[in-house]
Every structure is written in C-alpha cells, then in structure tokens.
Write a protein that holds these residues in place. Structure first.
Motif, PDB file in Angstrom:
ATOM      1  N   THR A 166      -5.801   4.230  -1.501  1.00 46.62           N
ATOM      2  CA  THR A 166      -7.136   4.364  -0.920  1.00 46.62           C
ATOM      3  C   THR A 166      -7.558   5.830  -0.883  1.00 46.62           C
ATOM      4  OG1 THR A 166      -6.234   4.511   1.326  1.00 46.62           O
ATOM      5  CG2 THR A 166      -6.842   2.321   0.520  1.00 46.62           C
ATOM      6  N   VAL A 171     -10.766   1.432  -2.580  1.00 46.70           N
ATOM      7  CA  VAL A 171      -9.438   0.865  -2.818  1.00 46.70           C
ATOM      8  C   VAL A 171      -9.249   0.694  -4.313  1.00 46.70           C
ATOM      9  CG1 VAL A 171      -7.891  -1.074  -2.379  1.00 46.70           C
ATOM     10  CG2 VAL A 171      -9.494  -0.349  -0.616  1.00 46.70           C
ATOM     11  N   SER A 189       0.842  -1.196   0.000  1.00 44.98           N
ATOM     12  CA  SER A 189       0.000   0.000   0.000  1.00 44.98           C
ATOM     13  C   SER A 189       0.873   1.240   0.000  1.00 44.98           C
ATOM     14  CB  SER A 189      -0.930   0.012   1.220  1.00 44.98           C
ATOM     15  OG  SER A 189      -0.194   0.218   2.410  1.00 44.98           O
ATOM     16  N   THR A 214      -6.755   0.120   3.768  1.00 39.33           N
ATOM     17  CA  THR A 214      -7.274  -0.778   2.733  1.00 39.33           C
ATOM     18  C   THR A 214      -8.276  -1.767   3.305  1.00 39.33           C
ATOM     19  OG1 THR A 214      -5.497  -2.416   3.011  1.00 39.33           O
ATOM     20  CG2 THR A 214      -5.086  -0.591   1.484  1.00 39.33           C
ATOM     21  N   LEU A 223      -1.596  -0.758  -3.804  1.00 40.06           N
ATOM     22  CA  LEU A 223      -2.953  -0.333  -3.489  1.00 40.06           C
ATOM     23  C   LEU A 223      -2.937   1.108  -3.008  1.00 40.06           C
ATOM     24  CD1 LEU A 223      -4.222  -3.421  -1.439  1.00 40.06           C
ATOM     25  CD2 LEU A 223      -4.611  -2.971  -3.851  1.00 40.06           C
TER      26      LEU A 223
END
Length: 283
Positions: free
Chosen positions: A215, A220, A155, A162, A213
């Motif tokens: 957010t 997400v 992330s 997430t 990832l």
C-alpha cells in the motif's frame, strides 16, 4: 360441499410445501463486514483513551483485528477512518484472539457484526512471523457465518492499511476482490486462495504462497507473494513480481503475461503471451 373441502385440503397441502423465514433479522439491525485485516498488536488512539478511563480487562494483546463494515451507516453515528462520506467503516480492536475481539465489539457497538458477506482476509507478514496461519485462521474456519469462498492475502506492511482507500466511492474489500479478475492479463497475479483451499494447504504440511499486497497513499497493489512454510505455518520470505511470474509458469497456472528483452540497439522488445503450456522434466 365436497368440492369446498377438496379445495381447502389442496390449499393446506400447498401451504405446507412453502418455505418461510422463521428467524429473520432485519439488515438495518446488523453490521455486515466485508473485509478483515489482522496485524501485530497495536492499540488505536481510541483504545488507549478508553483504557485510560478504566475500560480494561485481562489480556496480553497478541493481535489487532480490523473489520470493514458496509454500509457505514449500519454501525450508527461513528466517524469513518477516512472521511464521513466513505461508504464503509473500519472498526479496530486489540486482544488475544479474533474471537475475543469480536465479542468485545458487543460492548462498544449497538449492532452485532455479521460475517455472511466477508470477501477478503488480509494477514500481515509481521504477524505471521509471531503466530502460525493455523492459529490465526482457527476461528475464521470454525465460524458458520463466514463463507469458505473468502479470499486470503498477505500484506507486506500493516494489513489495516489495505482497508483504506483515497477514493471515497470505493470499498477496499470489494476492490481487492475485483482486482483478481486481472489474473487473465498477467502471470504476476497468483490464483486466489480461498478459505476452503487454505484449510487443505495448512493441514497438508506443504509450503505454499499467497498473493502479497502493498500500500501507498491509499492505493493497494498486488506485488509478489508471501511464502508460508508448511511444517510451521509461519511466514518465511517473499517472492518479487518476477519470481511470482516464474512460479505461475512452472506450476502451469499462468494464463498470459509478457516477456521483455532488448535488441542489439538496446531497445526493449516486449512479447505478449496469449496462451501457455508447461511441461516439466525433473532431474
């Protein structure tokens, strides 16, 4: 008489071949977690208040681990992080290692957490700057409860974000896992890296990329990839979406995608790839 004895012996032989569960545990007595997020150490408001009341032990606070328990009622009467109606519960702890944090849950919750149904692990890039992937995955790879098919992601922000969704009917860990199905529609999504594959990558000392990832407002999105340096195991940089797409093409792992250009009138022209085959000639 002989026939009765024969029937009895046959029945005993059949019973001896049947399997049974001698160490079963009722699912209602367990807390099954489907997602695990690892971040740099940051005490939650609840942890801060508990420590003010004297709930402390010797630790250096090197990592914050968040587990997503499903269903939410398996952890008792604890409030959810994003509404009591959410079908999941995020439980956060801070300590020196994931193992230590998990064992600390035993003095906080009435049901033990079980990782048989762990689907995704998300590690923040900031944490990977401080600790190597080998260090963070040591307990996960040794735990017999966790399946080697668990997917691993990186992330860009806090990994625990997430594990939060603004849709009350969605379980974020399952949502992230199911998003990988869209790989056949775009080359911007890398092939999933599961624990068994990650284990071989780590010990091969080769650099590798993991799906990244990002957010925002409880949503997400897959966005590029994080690069892990092979000899150190630390995060060293990120690839944007176009770089990730090029990586898929160069490694011949892309299945589809789009190519965009502009005509003489500066109008966009978009081509969709239905199949691709790469042949590399190094010089």
């Amino acid at each position: 008489m002989y026939r009765r004895i024969l029937v009895l012996l046959c029945s005993l032989m059949i019973l001896a071949t049947q399997t049974s569960c001698w160490s079963s545990k009722e699912i209602e007595d367990l807390a099954l977690y489907a997602g695990l997020a690892m971040d740099t150490a940051e005490l939650s408001p609840t942890e801060q208040k508990l420590e003010e009341q004297g709930s402390t032990y010797t630790k250096r606070n090197r990592i914050t681990a968040t587990v997503q328990v499903v269903p939410a009622n398996s952890v008792g009467g604890v409030e959810s992080t994003n509404g009591s109606e959410a079908p999941y519960m995020n439980v956060t702890g801070t300590g020196d290692s994931v193992l230590e944090i998990f064992r600390q849950y035993s003095i906080l919750r009435e049901r033990p957490i079980i990782g048989h149904h762990l689907k995704v692990i998300v590690v923040s890039s900031e944490l990977l700057k401080q600790q190597s992937m080998n260090q963070l995955m040591d307990f996960v790879l040794r735990d017999n409860d966790i399946r080697p098919s668990t997917m691993v992601f990186i992330s860009q922000g806090r990994a625990k974000d997430t594990m939060i969704s603004n849709q009350k009917s969605v379980i974020p860990a399952f949502h992230i896992r199911d998003m990988m199905r869209n790989q056949k529609r775009t080359s911007k999504v890398l092939a999933p890296v599961i624990l068994s594959k990650l284990d071989s990558l780590m010990y091969s000392k080769r650099s590798y990329a993991l799906q990244n990832l990002v957010t925002a407002n409880g949503e997400v999105e897959f966005s590029g990839a994080g690069v892990i340096k092979g000899d150190t195991g630390h995060w060293v940089g990120a690839l944007n979406q176009e770089d990730t797409e090029c990586l898929s093409w160069l490694t011949n792992r892309g299945k589809s995608g789009v190519i965009k250009t502009y005509d003489w009138s500066n109008e966009p022209i978009t081509y969709e790839l239905k199949a691709m085959k790469v042949k590399s000639l190094p010089k």
